[in-house]
Design a protein around this motif. Structure first.
Motif, PDB file in Angstrom:
ATOM      1  N   MET A 291     -12.364  -0.419   0.502  1.00 51.47           N
ATOM      2  CA  MET A 291     -11.294   0.268   1.244  1.00 51.47           C
ATOM      3  C   MET A 291     -10.375   0.995   0.258  1.00 51.47           C
ATOM      4  SD  MET A 291      -8.762  -1.317   4.173  1.00 51.47           S
ATOM      5  CE  MET A 291      -8.063  -2.643   3.216  1.00 51.47           C
ATOM      6  N   ARG A 292     -10.038   2.221   0.578  1.00 49.33           N
ATOM      7  CA  ARG A 292      -9.140   2.999  -0.270  1.00 49.33           C
ATOM      8  C   ARG A 292      -7.723   2.415  -0.170  1.00 49.33           C
ATOM      9  NH1 ARG A 292      -5.659   6.811   1.062  1.00 49.33           N
ATOM     10  NH2 ARG A 292      -5.169   8.498  -0.388  1.00 49.33           N
ATOM     11  N   TYR A 293      -7.047   2.368  -1.314  1.00 49.19           N
ATOM     12  CA  TYR A 293      -5.667   1.881  -1.303  1.00 49.19           C
ATOM     13  C   TYR A 293      -4.744   2.907  -0.647  1.00 49.19           C
ATOM     14  CZ  TYR A 293      -6.112  -2.278  -4.235  1.00 49.19           C
ATOM     15  OH  TYR A 293      -6.389  -3.528  -4.707  1.00 49.19           O
ATOM     16  N   ILE A 294      -3.819   2.419   0.143  1.00 49.75           N
ATOM     17  CA  ILE A 294      -2.719   3.263   0.623  1.00 49.75           C
ATOM     18  C   ILE A 294      -1.586   3.064  -0.381  1.00 49.75           C
ATOM     19  CG2 ILE A 294      -0.966   3.567   2.422  1.00 49.75           C
ATOM     20  CD1 ILE A 294      -3.642   4.448   3.478  1.00 49.75           C
ATOM     21  N   THR A 295      -1.134   4.157  -0.977  1.00 47.43           N
ATOM     22  CA  THR A 295      -0.123   4.078  -2.035  1.00 47.43           C
ATOM     23  C   THR A 295       1.253   4.461  -1.494  1.00 47.43           C
ATOM     24  OG1 THR A 295      -1.825   4.623  -3.634  1.00 47.43           O
ATOM     25  CG2 THR A 295       0.451   4.901  -4.367  1.00 47.43           C
TER      26      THR A 295
ATOM     27  N   GLY B  43      -4.732  -3.861   1.114  1.00 46.09           N
ATOM     28  CA  GLY B  43      -5.246  -2.579   0.613  1.00 46.09           C
ATOM     29  C   GLY B  43      -4.123  -1.592   0.324  1.00 46.09           C
ATOM     30  N   MET B  44      -3.001  -2.168  -0.177  1.00 42.31           N
ATOM     31  CA  MET B  44      -1.858  -1.290  -0.444  1.00 42.31           C
ATOM     32  C   MET B  44      -1.356  -1.453  -1.866  1.00 42.31           C
ATOM     33  SD  MET B  44       0.199  -1.644   3.103  1.00 42.31           S
ATOM     34  CE  MET B  44       1.531  -0.561   2.675  1.00 42.31           C
ATOM     35  N   ARG B  45      -0.818  -0.372  -2.421  1.00 44.52           N
ATOM     36  CA  ARG B  45      -0.121  -0.492  -3.698  1.00 44.52           C
ATOM     37  C   ARG B  45       1.227   0.214  -3.593  1.00 44.52           C
ATOM     38  NH1 ARG B  45      -3.472   3.020  -8.038  1.00 44.52           N
ATOM     39  NH2 ARG B  45      -3.183   4.923  -6.837  1.00 44.52           N
ATOM     40  N   PHE B  46       2.159  -0.266  -4.403  1.00 41.95           N
ATOM     41  CA  PHE B  46       3.536   0.205  -4.340  1.00 41.95           C
ATOM     42  C   PHE B  46       4.003   0.593  -5.742  1.00 41.95           C
ATOM     43  CE2 PHE B  46       2.888  -2.897  -1.003  1.00 41.95           C
ATOM     44  CZ  PHE B  46       3.554  -2.377   0.093  1.00 41.95           C
TER      45      PHE B  46
ATOM     46  N   VAL C  64       8.265   9.026   4.677  1.00 45.72           N
ATOM     47  CA  VAL C  64       7.582  10.319   4.682  1.00 45.72           C
ATOM     48  C   VAL C  64       6.107  10.096   4.357  1.00 45.72           C
ATOM     49  CG1 VAL C  64       9.631  11.678   4.093  1.00 45.72           C
ATOM     50  CG2 VAL C  64       8.208  10.765   2.251  1.00 45.72           C
ATOM     51  N   VAL C  65       5.271  11.018   4.824  1.00 47.08           N
ATOM     52  CA  VAL C  65       3.820  10.864   4.652  1.00 47.08           C
ATOM     53  C   VAL C  65       3.210  12.172   4.179  1.00 47.08           C
ATOM     54  CG1 VAL C  65       1.652  10.315   5.863  1.00 47.08           C
ATOM     55  CG2 VAL C  65       3.735   9.092   6.480  1.00 47.08           C
ATOM     56  N   ASN C  66       2.250  12.062   3.277  1.00 48.28           N
ATOM     57  CA  ASN C  66       1.496  13.219   2.800  1.00 48.28           C
ATOM     58  C   ASN C  66       0.723  13.836   3.972  1.00 48.28           C
ATOM     59  OD1 ASN C  66      -1.552  13.895   1.860  1.00 48.28           O
ATOM     60  ND2 ASN C  66      -0.079  14.711   0.394  1.00 48.28           N
ATOM     61  N   GLU C  67       0.673  15.168   4.013  1.00 49.02           N
ATOM     62  CA  GLU C  67       0.063  15.844   5.174  1.00 49.02           C
ATOM     63  C   GLU C  67      -1.425  15.524   5.328  1.00 49.02           C
ATOM     64  OE1 GLU C  67       3.088  19.601   5.708  1.00 49.02           O
ATOM     65  OE2 GLU C  67       1.140  19.978   4.781  1.00 49.02           O
ATOM     66  N   THR C  68      -2.151  15.475   4.214  1.00 50.84           N
ATOM     67  CA  THR C  68      -3.590  15.179   4.287  1.00 50.84           C
ATOM     68  C   THR C  68      -3.817  13.707   4.643  1.00 50.84           C
ATOM     69  OG1 THR C  68      -3.939  16.840   2.583  1.00 50.84           O
ATOM     70  CG2 THR C  68      -5.795  15.388   3.050  1.00 50.84           C
ATOM     71  N   SER C  69      -3.032  12.817   4.026  1.00 51.22           N
ATOM     72  CA  SER C  69      -3.168  11.380   4.331  1.00 51.22           C
ATOM     73  C   SER C  69      -2.955  11.118   5.817  1.00 51.22           C
ATOM     74  CB  SER C  69      -2.148  10.556   3.547  1.00 51.22           C
ATOM     75  OG  SER C  69      -2.222  10.838   2.184  1.00 51.22           O
ATOM     76  N   MET C  70      -2.027  11.858   6.420  1.00 55.02           N
ATOM     77  CA  MET C  70      -1.725  11.662   7.842  1.00 55.02           C
ATOM     78  C   MET C  70      -2.974  11.923   8.685  1.00 55.02           C
ATOM     79  SD  MET C  70       1.078  10.719   9.355  1.00 55.02           S
ATOM     80  CE  MET C  70       0.542   9.869  10.819  1.00 55.02           C
ATOM     81  N   LYS C  71      -3.818  12.855   8.221  1.00 56.18           N
ATOM     82  CA  LYS C  71      -5.058  13.149   8.965  1.00 56.18           C
ATOM     83  C   LYS C  71      -6.174  12.198   8.569  1.00 56.18           C
ATOM     84  CE  LYS C  71      -3.962  18.045   9.398  1.00 56.18           C
ATOM     85  NZ  LYS C  71      -3.087  18.342   8.245  1.00 56.18           N
ATOM     86  N   MET C  72      -6.372  12.008   7.240  1.00 59.23           N
ATOM     87  CA  MET C  72      -7.528  11.245   6.746  1.00 59.23           C
ATOM     88  C   MET C  72      -7.371   9.736   6.949  1.00 59.23           C
ATOM     89  SD  MET C  72      -9.327  13.722   5.738  1.00 59.23           S
ATOM     90  CE  MET C  72     -10.679  13.007   4.805  1.00 59.23           C
TER      91      MET C  72
END
Ligand code: PRP
Length: 213
Positions: A1-5, A47-50, A187-195
């Motif tokens: 799983m890709r990390y959500i940063t 699956g998160m990093r901060f 706030v959220v990155n525009e591409t992350s919001m879709k992917m």
């Protein structure tokens, strides 16, 4: 799983934000060690990093997608003007962007004189004076202790954050106008919001359910 940063603005906001992430089911234990010199912290199961960054850098990390999510004040978001989605008002870090000065300066502010405005937020100040008040002013960028400027005669007014009003009061300054209500935002990155739509929506929903009203 890709990390959500997640990028967090260093300081008071980060502490409150991590308390909220923890309550919402996304804790990050290794971040709580006060002596750590680590720059990035993981919660493997979630699956998160901060990571912590200077506030004005948070929108930059998010716009470029180096962080999927940012937690930062509306003052910084408005000042930086980055391309990103503002998805949630976290309700803490409440304060106001104000125009303030010594009481005697009210007159020069109101009669449209070419006054000097000291601020850490030149873009917010420009937008306010040029586009809302239609008044030409000279903006002087400072990096902190903005309240000093009118006292020592660097500027007639300041455009700065007022939280409790104590700093103004103790220095004989008064609020002339309110520019913008402020609080911490997600706030959220525009591409992350879709992917990463479903994971990011899950984070938004769980944070929302744990916000204090
Ligand atoms: C902020 C702001 C004011 C003060 C307002 O400064 O710029 O100076 O807090 O708070 P108050 O209304 O509760 O007195 P900060 O502490 O972030 O430091 P700075 O002077 O370096 O900007």
């Amino acid at each position: 799983m890709r990390y959500i940063t997640v990028a967090l603005a260093k300081g008071r906001l980060a502490k409150k934000a991590m308390a909220l992430f923890t309550k919402a089911g996304f804790p990050c234990e290794e971040m709580e060690d006060p002596d750590t010199r680590k720059l990035i912290f993981e919660n493997k199961e979630a699956g998160m990093r901060f990571f912590l960054a200077k506030a004005p850098d948070v929108p930059t990390y998010v716009e470029y997608g180096a962080a999927d999510i940012g937690i930062v004040g509306e003052d910084t978001i408005a000042e930086e003007g980055r391309k990103l989605y503002e998805v949630l008002d976290l309700g803490f870090g409440k304060c106001k962007m104000c125009i303030a000065g010594l009481p005697k300066s009210r007159e020069v502010l109101d009669n449209g004189s070419l006054i000097r405005v000291a601020t850490k937020y030149p873009n917010i100040a420009k937008d306010y004076f040029y586009n809302k008040r239609h008044q030409t002013v000279e903006i002087i960028k400072l990096n902190g202790s903005i309240e000093l400027a009118p006292i020592v005669g660097l500027s007639e007014v300041i455009c700065d954050i007022v939280e409790t009003g104590t700093t103004l009061r103790e220095n004989g300054l008064v609020v002339f106008e309110e520019v913008l209500p402020l609080s911490a935002r997600m706030v959220v990155n525009e591409t992350s919001m879709k992917m990463e739509k479903s994971r990011i929506n899950e984070i938004i929903d769980k944070l929302t359910a744990n916000l204090q009203n």
